[in-house]
Write a protein that holds these residues in place. Structure first.
Motif, PDB file in Angstrom:
ATOM      1  N   THR A 144       0.831  -1.203   0.000  1.00  0.00           N
ATOM      2  CA  THR A 144       0.000   0.000   0.000  1.00  0.00           C
ATOM      3  C   THR A 144       0.871   1.260   0.000  1.00  0.00           C
ATOM      4  O   THR A 144       0.407   2.341   0.343  1.00  0.00           O
ATOM      5  N   MET A 145       2.131   1.113  -0.405  1.00  0.00           N
ATOM      6  CA  MET A 145       3.014   2.268  -0.537  1.00  0.00           C
ATOM      7  C   MET A 145       2.404   3.258  -1.534  1.00  0.00           C
ATOM      8  O   MET A 145       1.954   2.846  -2.608  1.00  0.00           O
ATOM      9  N   PRO A 146       2.343   4.541  -1.229  1.00  0.00           N
ATOM     10  CA  PRO A 146       1.796   5.507  -2.188  1.00  0.00           C
ATOM     11  C   PRO A 146       2.474   5.387  -3.552  1.00  0.00           C
ATOM     12  O   PRO A 146       3.687   5.157  -3.636  1.00  0.00           O
ATOM     13  N   TYR A 147       1.689   5.547  -4.610  1.00  0.00           N
ATOM     14  CA  TYR A 147       2.203   5.310  -5.963  1.00  0.00           C
ATOM     15  C   TYR A 147       3.437   6.161  -6.275  1.00  0.00           C
ATOM     16  O   TYR A 147       4.403   5.668  -6.861  1.00  0.00           O
ATOM     17  N   GLY A 148       3.396   7.419  -5.911  1.00  0.00           N
ATOM     18  CA  GLY A 148       4.534   8.283  -6.201  1.00  0.00           C
ATOM     19  C   GLY A 148       5.784   7.849  -5.453  1.00  0.00           C
ATOM     20  O   GLY A 148       6.897   7.894  -6.000  1.00  0.00           O
ATOM     21  N   ASP A 149       5.624   7.421  -4.207  1.00  0.00           N
ATOM     22  CA  ASP A 149       6.773   6.927  -3.430  1.00  0.00           C
ATOM     23  C   ASP A 149       7.348   5.667  -4.063  1.00  0.00           C
ATOM     24  O   ASP A 149       8.570   5.471  -4.094  1.00  0.00           O
ATOM     25  N   ALA A 150       6.463   4.795  -4.559  1.00  0.00           N
ATOM     26  CA  ALA A 150       6.915   3.563  -5.204  1.00  0.00           C
ATOM     27  C   ALA A 150       7.736   3.877  -6.450  1.00  0.00           C
ATOM     28  O   ALA A 150       8.807   3.286  -6.672  1.00  0.00           O
ATOM     29  N   LEU A 151       7.252   4.808  -7.258  1.00  0.00           N
ATOM     30  CA  LEU A 151       7.990   5.157  -8.477  1.00  0.00           C
ATOM     31  C   LEU A 151       9.333   5.792  -8.128  1.00  0.00           C
ATOM     32  O   LEU A 151      10.356   5.466  -8.752  1.00  0.00           O
ATOM     33  N   ALA A 152       9.368   6.677  -7.143  1.00  0.00           N
ATOM     34  CA  ALA A 152      10.626   7.324  -6.750  1.00  0.00           C
ATOM     35  C   ALA A 152      11.640   6.284  -6.262  1.00  0.00           C
ATOM     36  O   ALA A 152      12.830   6.354  -6.591  1.00  0.00           O
ATOM     37  N   ARG A 153      11.159   5.310  -5.495  1.00  0.00           N
ATOM     38  CA  ARG A 153      12.067   4.262  -5.007  1.00  0.00           C
ATOM     39  C   ARG A 153      12.583   3.415  -6.166  1.00  0.00           C
ATOM     40  O   ARG A 153      13.773   3.074  -6.214  1.00  0.00           O
ATOM     41  N   ALA A 154      11.706   3.073  -7.117  1.00  0.00           N
ATOM     42  CA  ALA A 154      12.134   2.285  -8.272  1.00  0.00           C
ATOM     43  C   ALA A 154      13.181   3.043  -9.083  1.00  0.00           C
ATOM     44  O   ALA A 154      14.145   2.447  -9.593  1.00  0.00           O
ATOM     45  N   GLN A 155      13.020   4.350  -9.212  1.00  0.00           N
ATOM     46  CA  GLN A 155      13.987   5.151  -9.960  1.00  0.00           C
ATOM     47  C   GLN A 155      15.332   5.195  -9.243  1.00  0.00           C
ATOM     48  O   GLN A 155      16.390   5.155  -9.885  1.00  0.00           O
ATOM     49  N   ARG A 156      15.315   5.261  -7.895  1.00  0.00           N
ATOM     50  CA  ARG A 156      16.577   5.214  -7.127  1.00  0.00           C
ATOM     51  C   ARG A 156      17.270   3.876  -7.334  1.00  0.00           C
ATOM     52  O   ARG A 156      18.495   3.815  -7.516  1.00  0.00           O
ATOM     53  N   GLN A 157      16.491   2.799  -7.306  1.00  0.00           N
ATOM     54  CA  GLN A 157      17.073   1.474  -7.513  1.00  0.00           C
ATOM     55  C   GLN A 157      17.673   1.355  -8.910  1.00  0.00           C
ATOM     56  O   GLN A 157      18.734   0.747  -9.094  1.00  0.00           O
TER      57      GLN A 157
END
Length: 452
Positions: A414-427
């Motif tokens: 249930t991670m907020p969508y924007g947080d999920a995308l930001a984390r994926a971009q960092r990875q």
């Protein structure tokens, strides 16, 4: 035409909450509000979908994932809903030559999706809402106006009568073409963006075998990716599959050029020959079923003072290619209820808090949904794409808390969508950096060898 006013007298109870739209989000939110003791009136422009008929609804089958499961769990409905689903452990990719490849959704059986029929789920939610003593359902009521100063709504019934209703406050849950949104934003400084996909869709049915077994793997989402078309299959409990064909509206091999029986047969022979033997009634179904359109929307604001607020497709319709439309709408219900709990004495503040917490992330979801359309059509068979996915899964197994694939974050948390995308971009930046570093080491080693 004269307007019938709902009589209000001094001895009457306080005005009730009005939910405009009796679809998935509207019915669920009505139940959540009623559970807190609120009186709720649900107004739906269609006739009762549980009675069948021409306007009972048609839609793409839905994939229930973590966000929707969480919202249904909060409402105490998850047990009943899960009994109506079929587990999908991953995708089965069907190549043009008829070969197949299975791609799991996650690293284990806990990371799965659950296929459910939208109409069956809507009927369950309406049944539970109707059974609640605090909820009243009004079918055949189309919203035609809202007086924000007097806090009244005006509806037109199926027989053409006009009915007014006073509401303590209003939830607009009436879909992508929301009339509630139009009334909320009438005369206000508001933004609205609407975008149609140049592709439409048509639904077909892959029936079970004579003994009731599925003709293809049941517990999976099946995908036939082609550069010029895309078939997606959701399983049903009776062993059948709901097939959805996505195809351009115009141009060669499009809905515009696939109208005759011969054109239908030619299209399938060219792109989906392995499906032809499984669809003995292909031509008949094609001719009988309409072509649907796909839309994405963005809008602001989502609320007006303390009287009206939007949820679901009314404020953020998205393309279906990430399977998050229903899940994000249900998550809206949870987010709105949480905001109301944080601001029990200030509904306007609750509405503003809800929008601040949700809108940036649903905007992100819209972009992810568009990008996933390209992935499903063009990338799922690419060796580089598959290798990248395997690397994500391997890193997730090795570092389960530190490394999460984007799809895992979207569908299984249930991670907020924007947080999920930001984390994926960092990875992704970490991987790119590691790759550049590895190439530098190899290059240095080669230079040293040559220097000697």
């Amino acid at each position: 035409m004269p307007v019938e006013a709902v009589a209000i007298d001094a001895s009457a109870p306080a005005p009730r909450i009005a939910v405009v739209g009796g679809g998935l989000a509207g019915a669920l939110l009505a139940l959540r509000l009623a559970a807190q003791g609120h009186g709720v009136d649900v107004y739906e422009r269609r006739s009762d979908p549980r009675l069948g008929g021409a306007d009972s609804g048609r839609s793409i089958n839905l994939g229930l994932s973590k966000r929707g499961i969480h919202a249904l769990t909060e409402a105490g409905l998850i047990g009943e809903v899960m009994a109506m689903t079929v587990t999908m452990a991953g995708r089965v990719i069907h190549a043009p030559d008829g070969s197949t490849r299975f791609q799991p959704y996650g690293k284990d059986r806990g990371e799965v999706l659950h296929s459910i029929d939208r109409n069956e789920l809507n009927q369950l939610l309406l049944d539970r809402a109707e059974a609640h003593p605090q909820v009243r359902l009004h079918f055949g009521h189309r919203l035609v106006g809202a007086d924000k100063a007097r806090r009244t709504l005006e509806f037109e019934t199926r027989d053409g009568a006009r009915v007014q209703a006073q509401a303590a406050w209003v939830v607009g849950a009436d879909g992508a073409f929301s009339r509630a949104r139009r009334e909320l934003q009438r005369g206000e400084r508001a933004d609205y963006h609407q975008e149609y996909l140049e592709w439409g869709y048509k639904e077909l049915t892959l029936k079970p075998l004579a003994d009731g077994r599925s003709a293809i793997e049941l517990e999976a989402l099946h995908v036939w990716p082609r550069s010029h078309g895309l078939f997606v299959s959701h399983p049903n409990r009776d062993g059948s599959h709901t097939l959805t064909l996505f195809l351009p509206f115009e141009g060669p091999d499009s809905f515009a050029t696939t109208r005759s029986e011969d054109e239908v047969r030619a299209l399938f022979a060219k792109y989906f020959p392995d499906l032809v033997p499984l669809l003995p009634q292909l031509v008949e179904e094609w001719m009988a079923h309409p072509v649907g359109a796909l839309i994405t929307t963005r809008t602001a604001p989502w609320s007006r003072s303390d009287w009206m607020v939007l949820v679901g497709d009314a404020c953020h319709a998205v393309y279906p290619f990430y399977g998050q439309g229903m899940n994000s709408a249900f998550e809206d219900c949870s987010a709105l209820m949480a905001a109301l709990a944080r601001h029990p004495q200030d509904r306007a503040a609750a509405f503003a808090d809800y929008e601040r917490s949700r809108r940036p992330h649903t905007d992100t979801l819209a972009e992810l949904s568009k990008a996933n359309f390209v992935e499903l059509r063009q990338k799922v068979q690419s060796p580089w794409f598959l290798a990248r996915k395997r690397l994500d899964v391997a890193l997730n197994r090795l570092l389960p808390r530190a490394w999460l694939p984007l799809y895992t974050m979207i569908a299984h948390t249930t991670m907020p969508y924007g947080d999920a995308l930001a984390r994926a971009q960092r990875q992704e930046r970490i991987l790119v950096g590691a790759g550049v570093g590895a190439l530098a080491v190899v290059g240095l080693g080669a230079w040293l060898v040559l220097a000697v």
